[in-house]
Design a protein around this motif. Sequence first.
Motif, PDB file in Angstrom:
ATOM      1  N   SER A   1     -37.244  65.662  96.112  1.00  0.00           N
ATOM      2  CA  SER A   1     -36.847  66.557  95.823  1.00  0.00           C
ATOM      3  C   SER A   1     -35.551  66.752  95.392  1.00  0.00           C
ATOM      4  CB  SER A   1     -37.048  67.839  96.241  1.00  0.00           C
ATOM      5  OG  SER A   1     -37.080  69.465  95.551  1.00  0.00           O
ATOM      6  N   ALA A   2     -35.066  67.733  94.130  1.00  0.00           N
ATOM      7  CA  ALA A   2     -33.644  67.700  94.275  1.00  0.00           C
ATOM      8  C   ALA A   2     -32.973  68.627  95.620  1.00  0.00           C
ATOM      9  CB  ALA A   2     -33.095  68.266  92.528  1.00  0.00           C
ATOM     10  N   SER A   3     -33.972  69.644  95.726  1.00  0.00           N
ATOM     11  CA  SER A   3     -32.679  70.887  96.701  1.00  0.00           C
ATOM     12  C   SER A   3     -34.340  71.104  97.874  1.00  0.00           C
ATOM     13  CB  SER A   3     -33.243  72.250  95.556  1.00  0.00           C
ATOM     14  OG  SER A   3     -32.947  73.748  96.357  1.00  0.00           O
ATOM     15  N   ASP A   4     -33.824  71.926  99.173  1.00  0.00           N
ATOM     16  CA  ASP A   4     -34.179  72.164  99.961  1.00  0.00           C
ATOM     17  C   ASP A   4     -35.271  73.776 100.000  1.00  0.00           C
ATOM     18  OD1 ASP A   4     -31.734  73.364  99.957  1.00  0.00           O
ATOM     19  OD2 ASP A   4     -31.682  72.670 102.504  1.00  0.00           O
ATOM     20  N   GLN A   5     -34.203  74.050  98.278  1.00  0.00           N
ATOM     21  CA  GLN A   5     -35.110  75.228  98.052  1.00  0.00           C
ATOM     22  C   GLN A   5     -35.955  75.593  97.250  1.00  0.00           C
ATOM     23  OE1 GLN A   5     -33.666  78.653  99.703  1.00  0.00           O
ATOM     24  NE2 GLN A   5     -33.405  76.575 100.805  1.00  0.00           N
ATOM     25  N   HIS A   6     -36.923  76.264  96.922  1.00  0.00           N
ATOM     26  CA  HIS A   6     -37.823  76.571  96.357  1.00  0.00           C
ATOM     27  C   HIS A   6     -38.010  78.063  95.263  1.00  0.00           C
ATOM     28  CE1 HIS A   6     -42.062  75.975  94.754  1.00  0.00           C
ATOM     29  NE2 HIS A   6     -41.931  77.047  94.305  1.00  0.00           N
ATOM     30  N   MET A   7     -37.866  77.874  94.125  1.00  0.00           N
ATOM     31  CA  MET A   7     -37.206  79.313  93.505  1.00  0.00           C
ATOM     32  C   MET A   7     -39.048  79.921  93.425  1.00  0.00           C
ATOM     33  SD  MET A   7     -34.813  80.457  89.943  1.00  0.00           S
ATOM     34  CE  MET A   7     -33.675  80.616  90.816  1.00  0.00           C
ATOM     35  N   TYR A   8     -38.668  80.819  92.636  1.00  0.00           N
ATOM     36  CA  TYR A   8     -40.097  81.070  92.051  1.00  0.00           C
ATOM     37  C   TYR A   8     -39.129  82.359  90.571  1.00  0.00           C
ATOM     38  CZ  TYR A   8     -44.030  85.133  89.975  1.00  0.00           C
ATOM     39  OH  TYR A   8     -44.301  85.989  89.742  1.00  0.00           O
ATOM     40  N   GLN A   9     -39.275  81.093  89.754  1.00  0.00           N
ATOM     41  CA  GLN A   9     -38.745  81.201  88.485  1.00  0.00           C
ATOM     42  C   GLN A   9     -39.069  82.846  87.483  1.00  0.00           C
ATOM     43  OE1 GLN A   9     -37.885  78.248  86.450  1.00  0.00           O
ATOM     44  NE2 GLN A   9     -38.805  76.725  87.476  1.00  0.00           N
ATOM     45  N   PRO A  10     -40.245  83.602  87.630  1.00  0.00           N
ATOM     46  CA  PRO A  10     -40.556  84.496  87.185  1.00  0.00           C
ATOM     47  C   PRO A  10     -40.048  85.444  87.518  1.00  0.00           C
ATOM     48  CG  PRO A  10     -42.313  82.964  87.054  1.00  0.00           C
ATOM     49  CD  PRO A  10     -41.540  82.092  88.005  1.00  0.00           C
ATOM     50  N   GLY A  11     -39.879  85.578  89.097  1.00  0.00           N
ATOM     51  CA  GLY A  11     -38.831  87.035  89.909  1.00  0.00           C
ATOM     52  C   GLY A  11     -37.368  87.161  89.029  1.00  0.00           C
ATOM     53  N   LEU A  12     -36.911  86.004  87.728  1.00  0.00           N
ATOM     54  CA  LEU A  12     -35.365  85.926  87.636  1.00  0.00           C
ATOM     55  C   LEU A  12     -35.416  87.180  86.286  1.00  0.00           C
ATOM     56  CD1 LEU A  12     -34.923  82.361  87.015  1.00  0.00           C
ATOM     57  CD2 LEU A  12     -33.587  84.158  88.229  1.00  0.00           C
ATOM     58  N   LEU A  13     -36.633  87.554  85.846  1.00  0.00           N
ATOM     59  CA  LEU A  13     -36.881  88.446  84.538  1.00  0.00           C
ATOM     60  C   LEU A  13     -36.456  89.894  85.752  1.00  0.00           C
ATOM     61  CD1 LEU A  13     -37.552  89.125  81.870  1.00  0.00           C
ATOM     62  CD2 LEU A  13     -40.033  89.716  82.773  1.00  0.00           C
TER      63      LEU A  13
ATOM     64  N   GLY B   1     -32.642  95.009  87.886  1.00  0.00           N
ATOM     65  CA  GLY B   1     -32.460  95.384  89.088  1.00  0.00           C
ATOM     66  C   GLY B   1     -33.291  95.271  89.077  1.00  0.00           C
ATOM     67  N   GLN B   2     -34.750  95.030  89.705  1.00  0.00           N
ATOM     68  CA  GLN B   2     -35.599  95.285  90.031  1.00  0.00           C
ATOM     69  C   GLN B   2     -36.438  94.451  91.254  1.00  0.00           C
ATOM     70  OE1 GLN B   2     -37.991  95.395  86.346  1.00  0.00           O
ATOM     71  NE2 GLN B   2     -38.383  97.109  86.186  1.00  0.00           N
ATOM     72  N   MET B   3     -35.421  93.077  91.413  1.00  0.00           N
ATOM     73  CA  MET B   3     -35.568  92.509  92.401  1.00  0.00           C
ATOM     74  C   MET B   3     -33.746  91.897  92.245  1.00  0.00           C
ATOM     75  SD  MET B   3     -39.137  89.925  91.890  1.00  0.00           S
ATOM     76  CE  MET B   3     -39.302  89.852  93.577  1.00  0.00           C
ATOM     77  N   MET B   4     -33.911  91.349  93.967  1.00  0.00           N
ATOM     78  CA  MET B   4     -32.471  90.654  94.327  1.00  0.00           C
ATOM     79  C   MET B   4     -33.018  89.186  94.417  1.00  0.00           C
ATOM     80  SD  MET B   4     -30.875  92.346  95.023  1.00  0.00           S
ATOM     81  CE  MET B   4     -31.116  93.916  93.705  1.00  0.00           C
ATOM     82  N   PRO B   5     -31.748  88.497  93.822  1.00  0.00           N
ATOM     83  CA  PRO B   5     -32.315  87.184  93.958  1.00  0.00           C
ATOM     84  C   PRO B   5     -32.862  86.357  95.321  1.00  0.00           C
ATOM     85  CG  PRO B   5     -30.560  87.886  92.949  1.00  0.00           C
ATOM     86  CD  PRO B   5     -30.157  88.694  93.790  1.00  0.00           C
ATOM     87  N   ASP B   6     -32.044  86.424  96.300  1.00  0.00           N
ATOM     88  CA  ASP B   6     -33.111  85.574  98.038  1.00  0.00           C
ATOM     89  C   ASP B   6     -34.209  86.239  97.880  1.00  0.00           C
ATOM     90  OD1 ASP B   6     -32.786  89.004  98.225  1.00  0.00           O
ATOM     91  OD2 ASP B   6     -31.169  88.876 100.553  1.00  0.00           O
ATOM     92  N   GLU B   7     -34.628  87.018  96.715  1.00  0.00           N
ATOM     93  CA  GLU B   7     -36.198  87.471  97.153  1.00  0.00           C
ATOM     94  C   GLU B   7     -37.135  86.275  96.625  1.00  0.00           C
ATOM     95  OE1 GLU B   7     -37.875  91.574  96.115  1.00  0.00           O
ATOM     96  OE2 GLU B   7     -36.176  91.698  95.885  1.00  0.00           O
ATOM     97  N   LEU B   8     -36.347  85.831  95.674  1.00  0.00           N
ATOM     98  CA  LEU B   8     -37.259  84.204  94.816  1.00  0.00           C
ATOM     99  C   LEU B   8     -37.151  82.997  95.562  1.00  0.00           C
ATOM    100  CD1 LEU B   8     -34.991  85.250  91.319  1.00  0.00           C
ATOM    101  CD2 LEU B   8     -37.090  86.220  92.120  1.00  0.00           C
ATOM    102  N   TYR B   9     -36.413  82.628  96.410  1.00  0.00           N
ATOM    103  CA  TYR B   9     -36.351  81.657  97.545  1.00  0.00           C
ATOM    104  C   TYR B   9     -37.202  81.785  98.619  1.00  0.00           C
ATOM    105  CZ  TYR B   9     -32.592  80.838  94.125  1.00  0.00           C
ATOM    106  OH  TYR B   9     -31.924  80.538  93.209  1.00  0.00           O
ATOM    107  N   ARG B  10     -37.922  80.144  98.737  1.00  0.00           N
ATOM    108  CA  ARG B  10     -38.418  80.059 100.253  1.00  0.00           C
ATOM    109  C   ARG B  10     -37.728  78.520 100.127  1.00  0.00           C
ATOM    110  NH1 ARG B  10     -39.442  84.424  99.889  1.00  0.00           N
ATOM    111  NH2 ARG B  10     -41.056  85.488 100.331  1.00  0.00           N
TER     112      ARG B  10
END
Lengths: 76, 377
Positions: free
Chosen positions: B38-50, B55-64
């Motif tokens: 993979s190109a990254s050691d992080q996985h992003m939940y992309q639908p959370g960006l909406l 202002g309903q989610m913080m960016p750090d909630e989107l990653y593992r």
Amino acid sequence: MSETKIVDARNTFCPGPLMELIQYMKRAEVGDTLELLSTDNGTVNDVPEWVNKVGHEMVSSEKIEEVWHIKVRKTK
Amino acid sequence: MRILVVGGGTGGTIVANNLARRLAGEIRSKKAQITMLSASDQHMYQPGLLYVAFGQMMPDELYRDQKSLLEASIEFHVDPVERFELDQNQVRTHSGKTIPYDVLVIATGSRIVPEEVPGLAEGGETFYTEEAAVKMFKALRAFEGGNVGIVVGVPHKCPIAPVEVTFSLHDYFKTRGIRDKVHIKYHYPINRIHTIENVAIWAKPEFDRIGVEYETLFNVDEVDAKNKVVKSMEGTEYAYDLLIYIPPHRGMEVIEQNKLGEGGWIPTDRSQLKMQGYDNVYVVGDTTNLPVSKTGSAAHFEAEVIAENIASNIKIGSAVRDYDGKVYCFIEAGHDRATYAMFNYENPPDLKPPNQPMHWFKMSYNKMYWTSVRGLL
């Protein structure tokens, strides 16, 4: 003369035939002809409406064994 | 049997985890091994960006951490592929390694290319990256009224996003008490307000009810950021105070550089999901050129078919399943209601009226995703 490129949009509800055609038209060169394949009967009206509004050229449109074959030439 | 998965997004991760379980015995007895690059050691939940954009989610909630999502038997390396040598059954990586395989799964995904539309990135706001979503939220928070334009690039990931962001904008400004000072105009590339006919039939009266104006056959061609005017290929234009855009997408550069597919989309068989011309190369998710929605949902259902067929080929020498084009998309109809669209190659979605329980199901799924991508749900 440019070759005709096939855009196979049979049996698609999303993104759908016209959206597929627009995607490939954006990447085509002026003068290229694209042949859209669609099983959606609405396509036969949807495509000419967009082509005429944007100013490309309708080449042909025919239904062969339940599949619409719609050819469009990019003009600009 | 060396199975190599290139890409650690939704599709690649589900293929790898699903396979690791199906082939647990073969992996233990060293008859099979699964490697992911993979190109990254992080996985992003992309639908959370909406949600970040409102202002309903913080960016750090989107990653593992990607490694934490993978079965322990999967060998994982952050080392993106730079060259695909398909005729030699090997790839070359950024670090200089040559990695041979017996079966390859390409799951590299897609990227946004707003730069294909002059002025779009400079003149508008979007939510398709973490940075952009935070910037969009700040722009919304500072907005006190005027014309809001929504425009849509082609092709784009998450085809439901244009209507979702429109409903969310209405609710956001209503909550702030300034909806009467905001004029929202939605622009869409084809001749109805959504490409899925039943979504268009449902959304049109909803837009009318909440006072959203719409223009169809509007393909964004250029943005005059200085004068705040967006222009279409079809010759129309809109003067905006705030422009929200769904960016056009391409496949990843590495796919284009290796000439695996025009626009970065790899020609793929519709039912077996194999790269055309290669019996041991599968393609999953956004990376395919299939006329299927570019969504995590499509990637999920495709990944299950690919994993089951790779495993069955090893166990009985035959594929057992076909991908039928299945997609399931939640549709947020504002901040407290949702519905969904489920369809495949043959059957269009039958849309139900939005309701609150479906919204809460979506909010729950935002957390359940991490179970889903582990292949447990």
